[in-house]
Write a protein that holds these residues in place. Structure first.
Motif, PDB file in Angstrom:
ATOM      1  N   ARG A   1       0.813  -1.214   0.000  1.00  0.00           N
ATOM      2  CA  ARG A   1       0.000   0.000   0.000  1.00  0.00           C
ATOM      3  C   ARG A   1       0.852   1.272   0.000  1.00  0.00           C
ATOM      4  NH1 ARG A   1      -5.296   1.579   1.519  1.00  0.00           N
ATOM      5  NH2 ARG A   1      -5.946  -0.520   2.055  1.00  0.00           N
ATOM      6  N   PHE A   2       1.933   1.222   0.767  1.00  0.00           N
ATOM      7  CA  PHE A   2       2.780   2.418   0.872  1.00  0.00           C
ATOM      8  C   PHE A   2       4.097   2.133   0.163  1.00  0.00           C
ATOM      9  CE2 PHE A   2       0.059   2.248   4.662  1.00  0.00           C
ATOM     10  CZ  PHE A   2      -0.607   3.461   4.535  1.00  0.00           C
ATOM     11  N   LYS A   3       4.375   2.875  -0.914  1.00  0.00           N
ATOM     12  CA  LYS A   3       5.535   2.528  -1.753  1.00  0.00           C
ATOM     13  C   LYS A   3       6.660   3.548  -1.673  1.00  0.00           C
ATOM     14  CE  LYS A   3       3.023  -0.322  -5.051  1.00  0.00           C
ATOM     15  NZ  LYS A   3       1.613  -0.199  -4.652  1.00  0.00           N
ATOM     16  N   GLU A   4       6.307   4.795  -1.407  1.00  0.00           N
ATOM     17  CA  GLU A   4       7.313   5.861  -1.379  1.00  0.00           C
ATOM     18  C   GLU A   4       7.632   6.225   0.074  1.00  0.00           C
ATOM     19  OE1 GLU A   4       8.583   7.100  -4.184  1.00  0.00           O
ATOM     20  OE2 GLU A   4       7.307   5.678  -5.284  1.00  0.00           O
ATOM     21  N   PHE A   5       8.929   6.324   0.363  1.00  0.00           N
ATOM     22  CA  PHE A   5       9.318   6.624   1.752  1.00  0.00           C
ATOM     23  C   PHE A   5      10.265   7.814   1.826  1.00  0.00           C
ATOM     24  CE2 PHE A   5       8.125   2.146   1.613  1.00  0.00           C
ATOM     25  CZ  PHE A   5       7.148   2.134   2.584  1.00  0.00           C
ATOM     26  N   LYS A   6      10.049   8.652   2.835  1.00  0.00           N
ATOM     27  CA  LYS A   6      10.858   9.872   3.011  1.00  0.00           C
ATOM     28  C   LYS A   6      12.187   9.577   3.680  1.00  0.00           C
ATOM     29  CE  LYS A   6       7.553  12.039   5.268  1.00  0.00           C
ATOM     30  NZ  LYS A   6       6.587  12.870   5.929  1.00  0.00           N
TER      31      LYS A   6
ATOM     32  N   PRO B   1      13.604  -0.740   4.729  1.00  0.00           N
ATOM     33  CA  PRO B   1      14.198  -1.933   5.356  1.00  0.00           C
ATOM     34  C   PRO B   1      13.493  -2.359   6.644  1.00  0.00           C
ATOM     35  CG  PRO B   1      15.801  -0.122   5.258  1.00  0.00           C
ATOM     36  CD  PRO B   1      14.599   0.320   4.502  1.00  0.00           C
ATOM     37  N   TYR B   2      12.918  -1.414   7.348  1.00  0.00           N
ATOM     38  CA  TYR B   2      12.179  -1.727   8.577  1.00  0.00           C
ATOM     39  C   TYR B   2      10.990  -2.641   8.246  1.00  0.00           C
ATOM     40  CZ  TYR B   2       9.943  -0.545  13.113  1.00  0.00           C
ATOM     41  OH  TYR B   2       9.383  -0.582  14.370  1.00  0.00           O
ATOM     42  N   LEU B   3      10.308  -2.319   7.160  1.00  0.00           N
ATOM     43  CA  LEU B   3       9.145  -3.137   6.775  1.00  0.00           C
ATOM     44  C   LEU B   3       9.600  -4.449   6.137  1.00  0.00           C
ATOM     45  CD1 LEU B   3       6.969  -0.287   5.229  1.00  0.00           C
ATOM     46  CD2 LEU B   3       6.837  -1.203   7.531  1.00  0.00           C
ATOM     47  N   GLU B   4      10.572  -4.350   5.198  1.00  0.00           N
ATOM     48  CA  GLU B   4      11.060  -5.553   4.498  1.00  0.00           C
ATOM     49  C   GLU B   4      11.692  -6.551   5.466  1.00  0.00           C
ATOM     50  OE1 GLU B   4      13.523  -4.024   1.363  1.00  0.00           O
ATOM     51  OE2 GLU B   4      11.892  -4.214  -0.100  1.00  0.00           O
ATOM     52  N   GLY B   5      12.441  -6.023   6.422  1.00  0.00           N
ATOM     53  CA  GLY B   5      13.189  -6.865   7.362  1.00  0.00           C
ATOM     54  C   GLY B   5      12.279  -7.727   8.226  1.00  0.00           C
ATOM     55  N   SER B   6      11.011  -7.355   8.307  1.00  0.00           N
ATOM     56  CA  SER B   6      10.099  -8.112   9.180  1.00  0.00           C
ATOM     57  C   SER B   6       9.814  -9.507   8.632  1.00  0.00           C
ATOM     58  CB  SER B   6       8.799  -7.337   9.399  1.00  0.00           C
ATOM     59  OG  SER B   6       8.039  -7.299   8.217  1.00  0.00           O
ATOM     60  N   LYS B   7      10.202  -9.778   7.366  1.00  0.00           N
ATOM     61  CA  LYS B   7      10.030 -11.142   6.827  1.00  0.00           C
ATOM     62  C   LYS B   7      10.838 -12.147   7.631  1.00  0.00           C
ATOM     63  CE  LYS B   7       8.944 -10.112   2.072  1.00  0.00           C
ATOM     64  NZ  LYS B   7       9.443  -9.930   0.726  1.00  0.00           N
ATOM     65  N   ASP B   8      11.971 -11.693   8.154  1.00  0.00           N
ATOM     66  CA  ASP B   8      12.842 -12.606   8.910  1.00  0.00           C
ATOM     67  C   ASP B   8      12.980 -12.197  10.369  1.00  0.00           C
ATOM     68  OD1 ASP B   8      13.592 -14.496   6.901  1.00  0.00           O
ATOM     69  OD2 ASP B   8      14.545 -12.799   5.898  1.00  0.00           O
ATOM     70  N   LEU B   9      11.985 -11.486  10.848  1.00  0.00           N
ATOM     71  CA  LEU B   9      12.057 -10.947  12.205  1.00  0.00           C
ATOM     72  C   LEU B   9      11.392 -11.879  13.205  1.00  0.00           C
ATOM     73  CD1 LEU B   9      12.704  -8.374  13.896  1.00  0.00           C
ATOM     74  CD2 LEU B   9      10.422  -7.566  13.321  1.00  0.00           C
ATOM     75  N   ILE B  10      12.048 -12.038  14.338  1.00  0.00           N
ATOM     76  CA  ILE B  10      11.410 -12.752  15.453  1.00  0.00           C
ATOM     77  C   ILE B  10      11.180 -11.742  16.562  1.00  0.00           C
ATOM     78  CG2 ILE B  10      11.717 -14.516  17.232  1.00  0.00           C
ATOM     79  CD1 ILE B  10      13.517 -16.000  15.153  1.00  0.00           C
ATOM     80  N   PHE B  11       9.925 -11.563  16.940  1.00  0.00           N
ATOM     81  CA  PHE B  11       9.593 -10.677  18.058  1.00  0.00           C
ATOM     82  C   PHE B  11       9.718 -11.520  19.312  1.00  0.00           C
ATOM     83  CE2 PHE B  11       5.955  -8.072  20.182  1.00  0.00           C
ATOM     84  CZ  PHE B  11       6.876  -7.236  20.779  1.00  0.00           C
ATOM     85  N   ARG B  12      10.842 -11.306  20.023  1.00  0.00           N
ATOM     86  CA  ARG B  12      11.231 -12.218  21.089  1.00  0.00           C
ATOM     87  C   ARG B  12      10.585 -11.862  22.429  1.00  0.00           C
ATOM     88  NH1 ARG B  12      17.033 -14.165  23.587  1.00  0.00           N
ATOM     89  NH2 ARG B  12      16.160 -14.025  25.669  1.00  0.00           N
TER      90      ARG B  12
END
Ligand code: KMH
Ligand code: ZN
Length: 304
Positions: free
Chosen positions: A126-131, A137-148
């Motif tokens: 939904r959101f493609k452009e970032f300031k 990377p914060y959003l993309e990185g969540s594919k391999d993120l473990i919320f511990r």
């Protein structure tokens, strides 16, 4: 479930899920967070759930010093109950995440009741452009993120914060988290009445179907009986629908831009107070009364 006379509205003002490019209305600076919180309290929120952000980039910032400027203003200008996050962002360590609550000793702190996936990446559709450089990377990185949130982590946070008489918003994203909470109740580390925030619609947790809401409520009723106070939050577009369902069954509700940026289909909420007013209208339309901060303190038996 314990039958309450009035409904507690919590408002989660900024969080760590959404990034500044997603909405110009997301509060980021200390002044914006303070003003947005005070307006939400004036609109009817008894509890304000707070995260801090870097004022320039909007990146989640869990240093206690980042919280103090807005806490001072909020406490001076309204009576709302302050609830500080120990979730921080899922990228932070548990030690980092618990510092603000440990140092600033709030009435309430959030506690995330299990280790889980935490999928932020669907928002890239939904959101493609970032300031800011950090956002994608914060959003993309969540594919391999473990919320511990291991049992050891939960025990540490519970022990250290309870020493300050802080009580908790137990965030339960699935039924397993209710069983984790039951484990700590059984061990005497959690005392009744406790506040259970059942969370719907986070990728990694339970969904937003009415059956999901019923299943979480039935499980909590069976495990905790009258010992818990039930609240719900629905992520994204499910926010008001989940609130309405739970309110009709005697639950408390949480809204705010941490949980959803929206006020209608494709329509960004212009403030936290807008969402509080919307949910208040739903509650009052159902014939329900809204709890003041003093009434919420009594319901949740907070230190005040
Ligand atoms: N962002 C919410 C889904 C926390 O701050 O401890 C959960 C939350 C986490 O509020
Ligand atoms: Zn939060």
């Amino acid at each position: 479930m314990f039958q309450q006379k009035k409904v507690i509205i919590s408002c989660a003002v900024t969080g760590a899920v959404h990034t500044p490019s997603m909405s110009p209305y997301l509060p980021v600076t200390a002044e914006e967070i303070a003003e947005s919180s005070i307006a939400a309290a004036e609109a009817g929120a008894a509890i304000i759930h707070l995260h801090a952000r870097d004022p320039v980039t909007g990146k989640p910032d869990q240093r206690p010093e980042a919280f103090t400027p807005f806490l001072k203003t909020i406490k001076a200008r309204c009576d709302a109950i302050v609830n500080l996050t120990t979730g921080g962002s899922p990228y932070m360590t548990v030690q980092e995440r618990m510092q603000p609550a440990k140092v600033l000793r709030p009435e309430v702190a959030s506690m995330n009741m299990g280790t889980m996936n935490f999928g932020l990446f669907p928002m890239l559709r939904r959101f493609k452009e970032f300031k800011h450089d950090w956002e994608r990377p914060y959003l993309e990185g969540s594919k391999d993120l473990i919320f511990r949130n291991t049992y050891g982590d939960l025990e540490t946070v519970l022990t250290e914060l309870s020493a300050n008489e802080t009580r908790y918003e137990f965030e339960c994203y699935d039924t397993a988290h209710l069983y984790n909470l039951a484990h700590f109740v059984e061990r005497g580390l959690v005392k009744a009445p406790f506040f259970v925030q059942t969370v719907f619609g986070i990728l990694g947790g339970i969904g937003t179907h009415p059956d999901d809401v019923m299943h979480m409520k039935r499980t909590a009723d069976r495990l905790f009986g009258d010992d818990y106070r039930w609240s719900v939050l629905g992520a994204g577009a499910s926010q008001m629908k989940i609130a309405a369902m739970a309110a009709a069954m005697g639950g408390n509700v949480r809204v705010g831009l941490e949980d959803s940026l929206w006020i209608g289909k494709g329509q960004l909420a212009r403030s936290n107070a807008d969402q509080v007013r919307r949910v208040r209208g739903i509650l009052e339309g159902l014939g329900l009364e809204i709890a003041t901060p003093a009434e919420a303190r009594e319901i949740l038996q907070l230190k005040g």
